[in-house]
Design an enzyme around this catalytic site. Structure first.
Site, PDB file in Angstrom:
ATOM      1  N   LYS A 196       0.927  -1.293   0.039  1.00  0.00           N
ATOM      2  CA  LYS A 196       0.148   0.038   0.142  1.00  0.00           C
ATOM      3  C   LYS A 196       0.847   1.369   0.051  1.00  0.00           C
ATOM      4  O   LYS A 196       1.597   1.678   1.156  1.00  0.00           O
ATOM      5  CB  LYS A 196      -1.028  -0.036   1.130  1.00  0.00           C
ATOM      6  CG  LYS A 196      -2.018   0.903   1.175  1.00  0.00           C
ATOM      7  CD  LYS A 196      -1.721   2.444   1.641  1.00  0.00           C
ATOM      8  CE  LYS A 196      -2.923   3.465   1.647  1.00  0.00           C
ATOM      9  NZ  LYS A 196      -2.584   4.641   1.686  1.00  0.00           N
ATOM     10  N   GLU A 253       9.431   2.278  10.634  1.00  0.00           N
ATOM     11  CA  GLU A 253      10.424   3.127  10.121  1.00  0.00           C
ATOM     12  C   GLU A 253       9.868   4.497  10.139  1.00  0.00           C
ATOM     13  O   GLU A 253       9.241   4.932   9.059  1.00  0.00           O
ATOM     14  CB  GLU A 253      11.145   2.890   9.046  1.00  0.00           C
ATOM     15  CG  GLU A 253      12.748   3.290   8.728  1.00  0.00           C
ATOM     16  CD  GLU A 253      12.504   4.871   7.816  1.00  0.00           C
ATOM     17  OE1 GLU A 253      12.545   5.788   8.874  1.00  0.00           O
ATOM     18  OE2 GLU A 253      12.487   4.716   6.754  1.00  0.00           O
ATOM     19  N   CYS A 283      13.502  11.130   6.269  1.00  0.00           N
ATOM     20  CA  CYS A 283      13.529  10.914   7.687  1.00  0.00           C
ATOM     21  C   CYS A 283      14.856  11.010   8.148  1.00  0.00           C
ATOM     22  O   CYS A 283      15.162  11.335   9.459  1.00  0.00           O
ATOM     23  CB  CYS A 283      12.934   9.391   7.755  1.00  0.00           C
ATOM     24  SG  CYS A 283      13.791   8.170   6.990  1.00  0.00           S
ATOM     25  N   GLU A 334       9.871  17.385  14.095  1.00  0.00           N
ATOM     26  CA  GLU A 334      10.288  17.029  12.737  1.00  0.00           C
ATOM     27  C   GLU A 334       9.602  17.899  11.759  1.00  0.00           C
ATOM     28  O   GLU A 334       8.114  17.807  11.723  1.00  0.00           O
ATOM     29  CB  GLU A 334      10.068  15.303  12.420  1.00  0.00           C
ATOM     30  CG  GLU A 334      10.609  15.099  10.999  1.00  0.00           C
ATOM     31  CD  GLU A 334      10.152  13.811  10.538  1.00  0.00           C
ATOM     32  OE1 GLU A 334      11.201  13.300  10.142  1.00  0.00           O
ATOM     33  OE2 GLU A 334       9.256  13.205  11.064  1.00  0.00           O
TER      34      GLU A 334
END
Length: 509
Positions: free
Chosen positions: A174, A248, A282, A383
């Site tokens: 997905k 992750e 990331c 972040e």
């Protein structure tokens, strides 16, 4: 404009409800296609197809054959890396040279793990009990769901799909609804490579599709790459069905420049660490820690070079940085920049509005640099996932380590120093899954990747990634003709001798 389709059980299909989502090029703002918006029913069908393929086809396929199919897929990706890169650049706005390179890196991943497909060895284990053989088998978990993010769809998928296939699993993929095109096109390559129907299934869509996957009891593993909130939601849903999850997630990675570093290399590494991919990665080195004695020089050079970065068409070689991938992310980044200014942070480069009027149609944000940032501020702790760098001053090695570890994330980190002893000391002390020394954003199929804390758990790439898709079975075989009471054996008492009736009759004759 193209209407893309999903892959379920070897068939190219639309969503059963015929719902579709638009696909917009973030550079032009124009719609370039549509993707199916799958429902829970579509997810049921995909998982059922994967289960059928695992039980009836794939589990009987040898590791040698799996490797052959994976190598074919790698060759097809290599052959079409430029076309795949172009499609991904149009989908998420990344530079063409980067997306094409990621396609080739994906092919490398499939080749690397293909080499393990026929080498999933168990081991024999010596026991205290005599005449007992004990050994382990490493077997596939079964059906795995692979959920990827929009920033690097091809590479992120290869990190998951390659070890999953090598280990002998079937999968349901997905992709993010914000960047699904290269994943949906991969269906053509999967069929051309010769994978049996149902081994690889691909669904696309929004919230309903994602929720159906995370809550589905028919899965044996979920691997997710994306934001912390979504990862938390997936983990919570999967916990209710006891499906293990690999996560992750995000990062707020420290990139540390010591006074004894080669400053030319370090400044370049700092710029690459944050502004490559527009900061939408990331592992972005979004916190730059600089030692006192070289702080002012580094800040000045970073600011000058950040302002010189050329924004523009991601398909043109002269462009240094493309647009932000989608509208929600553009709004989040601009909000974070404005909140930093409102909080009194010192902006030394960049800002929200691009210089060139010809960029007004795209989702552009100038490379932005804040200096003298407090590590406790939102700029340093949250972040942003965009081209925003926070520069933080430190005095000595111990303070650098303390600031680096003062974060809820622990994905990546960088160290710039010419002192080999310092490099090893700091690398050992930093709490992160990856530490780069005198480099940044380097990747290799052989090198394990993953984080700690809010950056997630589990590993991708490297031999360690196979463990996410394998389970260990222990087999214990009594080779003696005696029945041993384990409690008596523990006390040193003699074993009970038992003969079967046939051998008794034979002895009597």
């Amino acid at each position: 404009m193209t209407d893309y389709r999903m892959l379920i059980g070897g068939q190219r299909v639309d969503a059963t409800a015929l719902r579709r989502l638009p696909v917009t090029n973030p550079y032009t703002g124009q719609q370039i296609g549509t993707i199916p918006d799958a429902s829970a029913s579509d997810v049921d069908d995909a998982i059922a197809a994967a289960r059928h393929a695992f039980d009836n086809v794939w589990s009987a396929v040898s590791g040698t054959r799996r490797a052959e199919l994976m190598n074919r897929l790698a060759a097809l990706i290599d052959d079409r890396s430029d076309a795949l890169g172009l499609l991904e650049s149009q989908d998420n706005g990344k530079l063409l040279r980067e997306t094409s390179a990621q396609a080739r890196f994906s092919a490398r991943n499939y080749r690397f793990f293909a080499g393990y497909a026929d080498k999933l060895y168990g081991r024999t284990i010596p026991l205290d009990t005599p005449n007992t053989l004990d050994y382990t088998l490493r077997q596939p978990v079964g059906v795995a769901a692979l959920v990827t993010a929009w920033n690097s769809p091809m590479q992120l998928l290869a990190n998951k799909l390659a070890p999953a296939l090598a280990a002998g699993n079937t999968v349901v993929i997905k992709p993010s609804e914000h960047a699904s095109l290269t994943t949906l096109v991969l269906a053509d390559l999967v069929e051309e490579a010769g994978f049996p129907a149902g081994v690889i299934n691909i669904v696309s869509g929004g919230v309903e599709c994602g929720r159906a996957i995370s809550e589905h009891p028919g899965l044996d593993r979920i691997s997710f790459t994306g934001s912390v909130p979504t990862g938390q939601a997936i983990a919570a849903a999967a916990a209710r069905t006891l499906v293990p999850v690999t996560l992750e997630l995000g990062g707020k990675s420290p990139n540390i420049i010591f006074e004894d570093a080669n400053l030319k290399r370090a400044v370049t590494g700092a710029l690459v660490g944050i502004f490559s991919a527009g900061g939408q990665t990331c592992i972005a080195g979004s916190r730059l820690l600089v030692q006192d004695s070289v702080y002012d020089r580094v800040v000045s050079e970073i600011a000058i070079r950040a302002d010189a970065i050329r924004l523009g068409d991601p398909l043109k070689p002269a462009t240094h940085m493309g647009p932000v991938a989608n509208e929600p992310q553009f709004e989040r980044i601009t909000r974070m920049i404005r909140s930093g200014v409102d909080a009194g942070a010192r902006m030394v480069a960049g800002g929200v509005v691009p210089h060139a009027t010809e960029l007004s149609e795209g989702l552009f944000i100038r490379p932005t640099v804040f200096a003298d940032v407090d590590n406790g501020s939102s700029l340093a702790q949250e972040e942003i996932f965009g081209p925003v760098l926070s520069i933080i001053r430190f005095s000595d090695e111990s303070e650098a380590v303390a600031i680096a570890n003062d974060s809820s994330f622990g994905l990546a980190s960088g160290i710039w120093t010419d002192n080999l002893g310092r490099a090893h000391r700091v690398a050992e002390k930093i709490v992160a899954g990856t530490v780069w020394v005198n480099t940044y954003r380097s990747s290799a199929a052989q090198a394990p990747f993953g984080g700690v804390g809010r950056s997630g758990h589990g590993r991708e790439r490297g031999e360690e990634a196979l463990d996410e898709y394998l389970r260990t079975k222990n087999v214990m075989v009594d080779l003696s003709e005696e029945t041993i009471d384990p409690f008596a054996a523990a006390l040193g008492e003699p074993p009970i001798h038992v003969q079967d009736s046939d051998s008794t009759k034979e002895n009597q004759q």
